[in-house]
Design a protein around this motif. Structure first.
Motif, short mmCIF file in Angstrom:
data_model
loop_
_atom_site.label_atom_id
_atom_site.label_comp_id
_atom_site.label_asym_id
_atom_site.label_seq_id
_atom_site.Cartn_x
_atom_site.Cartn_y
_atom_site.Cartn_z
N PHE A 245 0.87 -0.93 -0.09
CA PHE A 245 -0.14 -0.25 0.40
C PHE A 245 0.81 1.57 -0.13
CE2 PHE A 245 -2.38 -3.03 1.72
CZ PHE A 245 -3.65 -3.28 1.16
N GLU A 246 1.91 1.03 0.69
CA GLU A 246 3.67 2.11 0.23
C GLU A 246 3.55 2.69 -0.54
OE1 GLU A 246 6.10 2.48 3.88
OE2 GLU A 246 3.92 2.84 4.98
N GLU A 247 3.68 1.18 -1.40
CA GLU A 247 4.09 1.64 -2.52
C GLU A 247 3.16 1.88 -4.00
OE1 GLU A 247 6.30 -1.76 -3.91
OE2 GLU A 247 8.08 -1.93 -2.16
N THR B 146 10.82 1.61 0.82
CA THR B 146 10.19 2.98 -0.18
C THR B 146 10.96 3.35 -0.04
OG1 THR B 146 8.17 3.66 0.91
CG2 THR B 146 7.64 2.80 -0.17
N ARG B 147 11.89 3.69 1.13
CA ARG B 147 13.14 4.45 1.49
C ARG B 147 14.42 3.80 2.31
NH1 ARG B 147 11.71 9.65 4.71
NH2 ARG B 147 9.57 9.77 3.91
N PRO B 148 15.00 3.55 1.39
CA PRO B 148 16.21 2.48 1.83
C PRO B 148 17.35 2.99 2.10
CG PRO B 148 15.24 1.68 -0.91
CD PRO B 148 14.60 3.25 -0.10
N GLY C 78 10.44 10.29 22.88
CA GLY C 78 11.97 11.05 21.80
C GLY C 78 10.88 12.13 21.02
N THR C 79 11.56 12.86 20.60
CA THR C 79 11.86 13.51 19.79
C THR C 79 10.59 13.02 17.83
OG1 THR C 79 13.73 13.63 18.37
CG2 THR C 79 13.22 15.01 20.14
N SER C 80 10.46 14.46 17.14
CA SER C 80 9.36 13.15 16.35
C SER C 80 10.09 13.34 15.79
CB SER C 80 9.10 14.65 15.88
OG SER C 80 8.22 14.80 14.81
N GLY C 81 10.38 12.05 14.95
CA GLY C 81 11.13 10.84 13.85
C GLY C 81 11.74 10.95 14.73
N ALA C 82 11.97 10.48 15.73
CA ALA C 82 13.12 9.11 15.99
C ALA C 82 13.30 8.04 16.01
CB ALA C 82 12.90 9.55 17.95
N GLY C 83 11.42 6.98 15.98
CA GLY C 83 11.45 6.67 15.33
C GLY C 83 10.22 4.83 16.30
N ALA D 144 4.33 7.74 23.98
CA ALA D 144 3.99 9.31 24.65
C ALA D 144 4.20 10.65 24.21
CB ALA D 144 4.22 8.97 25.87
N HIS D 145 3.27 11.20 24.03
CA HIS D 145 3.61 12.69 23.60
C HIS D 145 3.67 13.05 24.76
CE1 HIS D 145 3.33 10.94 19.51
NE2 HIS D 145 2.58 10.45 19.85
N ARG D 146 3.31 13.52 25.45
CA ARG D 146 2.99 13.97 26.68
C ARG D 146 3.90 13.34 27.83
NH1 ARG D 146 -2.22 15.62 27.40
NH2 ARG D 146 -3.23 13.65 25.18
N1 LIG Z 1 5.70 4.64 6.14
C1 LIG Z 1 7.18 5.52 5.99
N2 LIG Z 1 8.41 4.92 4.92
C2 LIG Z 1 9.32 5.60 4.79
N3 LIG Z 1 9.44 6.52 5.87
C3 LIG Z 1 8.93 6.29 7.13
C4 LIG Z 1 7.48 6.62 7.05
N4 LIG Z 1 6.87 6.57 8.35
C5 LIG Z 1 7.96 7.08 9.02
N5 LIG Z 1 9.53 7.22 8.37
C6 LIG Z 1 11.07 7.69 8.73
O1 LIG Z 1 10.98 6.76 9.67
C7 LIG Z 1 10.83 8.28 10.41
C8 LIG Z 1 10.97 8.01 11.58
O2 LIG Z 1 9.49 8.17 11.80
P1 LIG Z 1 8.75 7.26 13.17
O3 LIG Z 1 7.18 7.66 12.54
O4 LIG Z 1 9.29 6.05 13.79
O5 LIG Z 1 8.95 8.30 14.25
P2 LIG Z 1 8.46 8.95 15.94
O6 LIG Z 1 9.34 8.88 16.70
O7 LIG Z 1 6.73 7.89 15.41
O8 LIG Z 1 7.99 10.29 15.24
P3 LIG Z 1 6.29 11.27 15.88
O9 LIG Z 1 6.45 11.10 17.27
O10 LIG Z 1 6.49 12.61 15.06
O11 LIG Z 1 5.31 10.52 15.52
C9 LIG Z 1 11.51 9.53 10.07
O12 LIG Z 1 12.76 10.23 9.70
C10 LIG Z 1 9.54 8.77 9.45
O13 LIG Z 1 9.77 10.18 8.26
#
Ligand SMILES: Nc1ncnc2c1ncn2[C@@H]1O[C@H](COP(=O)(O)OP(=O)(O)OP(=O)(O)O)[C@@H](O)[C@H]1O
Length: 600
Positions: free
Chosen positions: A128-130, A368-370, A392-397, A551-553
C-alpha cells in the motif's frame, strides 16, 4: 511516492503473442465453474449466427419467385412459413444465448472481484505504501469492467462476426464466384487498415485512461485531506489544479474521438465504396441475363452483412486486446504474495501470549526509503504485564518500533522476539490476534457504534459490547444518544468527538482482549474531562497486559514501569520516571523541560 509496475504509464503495448494469449487464457479459470453454460452458449451462438445467414437467401428467393423465375418449386406462402419458423428459432436461441453468457460473465466476474479484493486486503503494508491506492483501485475497477464486457458481449460478438464472415464468404463463393472475387479484393486492405488503426486507437485510449486516473487522484486525495485544503485556504489552488487536469482529459479524449471517428470513416468509405461497386457490377450481370435480380439482392445483402462484420471485428478486436491488457494487470495483482491467508483464519492456532517482548539490535529501513536507516541497532525488553513508554523527539522512530511489532514490515537486521520466539516464526494471523492498537488518530468505519466496537471481536454479544463500552468509559455518552449503540458515526467517524472516538477504539481493544497492547497517545490534548475519561479507560484496558505506549506528553506516563528515550533510532536512556527525572542533564529531563517550560 514510488509507483508500482501496474501503474506505469509506459506499459508495454498489448501484442498478441502466443504467450500473451496463453497467459490471458489463465483468467478463464474464473469461468471454469460455469463452463457448461459457456459451452452451451457457444453452441447457441453458432446456431443463431447461422440461422441469421438464412435471411438474405430467403429475401432473394422471394424476389425470384415473385418475378416468376424458372424452376421454382415453392411458392411465396411456403417461404413465408419458413421465414416465420426461422424468426422464432432465431429469437429463442438468441434469448438463451444472451442469458447464458450473462450467467457466465456475472458470476465469473463476481469471482474475479472477490479474488481481487481478498488479495488486496491481505497484501502487506509495503504494497500500500508503494501503490497509490486510489489509482490502483480505479484502474482495477476499469480493468474488471473491461473483462466483464469481454465475457458478456465482446467475446460472443467477436465469434459471431467471424462465423458470419466465414459462412457468408463460403456461401457467396458458391452462389456467385465472379462477383465474390471482386468483393474479396477489397478485404485485405480494409483489414490491414483496421488493424493499423486499431492499434493506434488502443494507445490513445490508454493515454486517456491514464489522464482520467490522474484527475481522479486529485479528487481522492483532496477529499481525503479536505481539512488540510481548507485550513490552507487552497480551494482555488486545488480547483485550478483539478481543472487543468480535466482540460487535459478533454484534450486527450477529443484526440481519441477524432481518431476513432476517422477510423469509422475509413471503414465506412471502403465498405460502402465496395458495396456500390458490387451493385454496379451485379446490375450489369443482371442486364446481360447472367444473374437473377433475386440473386443480386441476396448478394448485396450478404455483402452488407459481411462488411458490417468486418467493421465490427475491428472494434471487437480492439476491445478484446484491451481486455487482454486488463487481464494482465488483474493477474499481476492476483499473483502478488499476500501476507496472510484469510481462508485459514478459522484454523489459525489460537496462540495466547504471555506478552514478553524483546527487541535485539533491530536494524530497519522503510522499503520505500531504503537509503535512510530508521532504527540503528535498537534493543530493549519488556516483561509480561509491564507498561512501558517510548518517548523521544518527532521522527525518532517510536511509531516505527510499534509497526515492526505488528509485523507490518520485515527487519534488515537483529530480531524481535515475543515470548522468546522470533515473531516471524508465528502464523501472522494468530500472532496479530494477540495485539491491539489504539491509534493516535482513530478512524472509525461508517456504520453504527455497535459495529465499530464489535470490530474487535466479530460476533460479540450485546452484553459483551455493552460491557466493553462501559469499561472504556464510553457507555455514558453512547447511552446519551437517542439511538444508543445504533447511532451512526458518519463517514470515518466524523460525527463523534476525538475523545469519543478514542473511547470507542478502547472498547474495541477491550473486546479483542489482547495480551499485548499498543497505544499511540493522541497528540492533541482533549479537554480535562474527556482526558480523564480516556485515561481511566486506558488504565482499565492496560490491566494485566503488556503495554507499549508511544507517549507524546510526559505527564501521562509517570506510573509506567519503564520509559525508553529514543533518539535517532536508538535508545539513549531508560528507567522509571523517578530515575530519569533525577538525571539533571539527562535526555528525559531535557524533553520534559521542552514540554513544560513556557516558550520564551
Ligand atoms: N511509511 C514510511 N515510509 C518511509 N519512511 C517513514 C515511514 N514512516 C516513517 N518514516 C520515517 O521514519 C522515521 C521515524 O518515523 P516514526 O514515525 O517512527 O517517528 P516517531 O518517533 O513516531 O515520530 P512522531 O512522534 O512524529 O510520530 C522518520 O524519519 C520518518 O520520516
Amino acid at each position: 511516492m514510488a509507483r508500482r509496475k501496474t501503474q506505469d504509464p509506459e506499459q508495454p503495448k498489448v501484442k498478441l503473442t502466443k504467450e500473451k494469449l496463453k497467459d490471458a487464457a489463465r483468467i478463464f479459470r474464473f469461468i471454469r465453474p460455469y463452463r457448461f453454460a459457456f459451452g452451451f452458449g457457444l453452441v447457441l451462438l453458432f446456431l443463431s449466427s447461422l440461422t441469421f445467414m438464412v435471411f438474405p437467401y430467403l429475401s432473394g428467393l422471394m424476389v425470384d419467385i415473385a418475378q416468376g423465375e424458372q424452376g421454382m418449386e415453392i411458392d411465396l406462402g411456403d417461404v413465408g412459413w419458413i421465414l416465420a419458423i426461422v424468426l422464432v428459432v432465431q429469437g429463442g436461441v438468441s434469448y438463451l444465448r444472451i442469458y447464458l453468457f450473462a450467467i457466465v460473465s456475472e458470476k465469473g466476474i463476481a469471482d474475479v472481484r472477490r479474488a481481487l479484493y481478498e488479495k488486496l486486503i491481505t497484501m502487506p503494508m509495503t504494497f500500500f505504501e508503494e501503490s497509490r491506492v486510489g489509482e490502483l483501485v480505479s484502474r482495477l475497477t476499469s480493468d474488471v469492467e473491461k473483462l466483464y464486457n469481454a465475457f458478456s458481449i465482446t467475446l460472443a460478438e467477436f465469434l459471431r462476426q467471424i462465423i458470419i464472415l466465414v459462412a457468408g464468404i463460403i456461401f457467396l463463393a458458391f452462389r456467385a464466384p465472379t462477383l465474390s472475387l471482386i468483393m474479396l479484393g477489397t478485404f485485405p486492405v480494409v483489414i490491414i487498415g483496421a488493424m493499423f488503426f486499431g492499434r493506434f486507437i488502443r494507445k490513445l485510449s490508454k493515454e486517456r485512461q491514464e489522464e482520467l486516473a490522474e484527475s481522479n487522484n486529485i479528487l481522492n486525495e483532496t477529499m481525503q485531506a479536505i481539512q488540510a485544503v481548507k485550513s490552507f485556504t487552497n480551494e482555488l489552488f486545488e480547483s485550478l489544479r483539478y481543472g487543468k487536469r480535466i482540460e487535459r482529459v478533454v484534450g486527450m479524449s477529443l484526440k481519441y474521438a477524432r481518431w476513432r471517428a476517422l477510423f469509422t470513416v475509413f471503414i465506412v468509405t471502403f465498405l460502402f465504396g465496395a458495396l456500390f461497386f458490387i451493385i454496379w457490377q451485379g446490375a450489369s450481370l443482371v442486364q446481360s441475363g447472367e444473374m437473377t435480380v433475386g440473386l443480386l439482392i441476396e448478394f448485396v445483402a450478404y455483402t452488407a452483412i459481411i462488411g458490417g462484420s468486418i467493421a465490427g471485428l475491428g472494434n471487437f478486436y480492439t476491445e478484446l486486446l484491451g481486455a487482454i491488457g486488463a487481464t494482465e494487470r488483474i493477474r499481476e495483482i492476483l499473483d502478488e504474495t499476500a501476507e496472510v491467508s484469510i481462508r485459514a483464519h478459522g484454523e489459525a492456532p489460537a496462540h495466547s501470549f504471555e506478552g514478553r517482548i524483546a527487541y535485539e539490535s533491530v536494524h530497519f529501513r522503510y522499503p520505500t526509503r531504503p537509503d535512510i536507516e530508521v532504527l540503528k541497532g535498537l534493543s530493549f525488553s519488556v516483561e509480561p504485564g509491564q507498561k512501558v513508554a517510548l518517548v523521544g523527539t518527532s521522527g525518532a522512530g517510536k511509531s516505527t518500533i510499534v509497526q515492526l511489532l505488528l509485523r507490518y514490515y520485515g527487519l534488515q537486521g537483529g530480531e524481535i522476539k515475543v515470548d522468546g520466539q522470533p515473531i516471524s516464526s508465528y502464523d501472522i494471523t494468530a500472532y496479530r490476534k494477540n495485539m491491539a492498537i489504539v491509534p493516535q488518530e482513530v478512524i472509525l468505519f461508517g456504520g453504527s457504534i455497535r459495529e465499530n466496537i464489535a470490530y474487535g471481536k466479530p460476533g460479540a454479544t450485546e452484553e459483551e459490547i455493552t460491557e466493553a463500552a462501559r469499561q472504556a468509559n464510553a457507555w455514558s455518552f453512547i447511552s446519551g444518544f437517542p439511538e444508543g449503540l445504533d447511532t451512526l458515526v458518519g463517514e470515518r467517524g466524523v460525527k463523534l468527538s476525538g475523545g469519543q472516538r478514542q473511547r470507542i477504539a478502547i472498547a474495541r481493544a477491550i473486546l479483542k482482549d489482547p495480551a499485548i497492547l499498543l497505544l499511540d497517545e493522541a497528540t492533541s490534548s482533549l479537554d480535562a474531562e474527556s482526558e480523564k475519561a480516556v485515561q481511566d479507560a486506558l488504565n482499565t484496558l492496560m490491566e494485566g497486559r503488556t503495554s507499549i505506549i508511544i507517549a507524546h506528553r510526559l505527564a501521562t506516563i509517570r506510573d509506567v514501569d519503564q520509559i525508553f528515550v529514543i533518539d535517532d533510532g536508538r535508545i539513549i536512556e531508560q528507567g522509571t520516571h523517578t530515575e530519569l527525572s533525577a538525571r539533571e542533564d539527562g535526555a528525559y529531563n531535557t524533553l520534559a523541560k521542552l514540554q513544560f517550560e513556557p516558550i520564551q
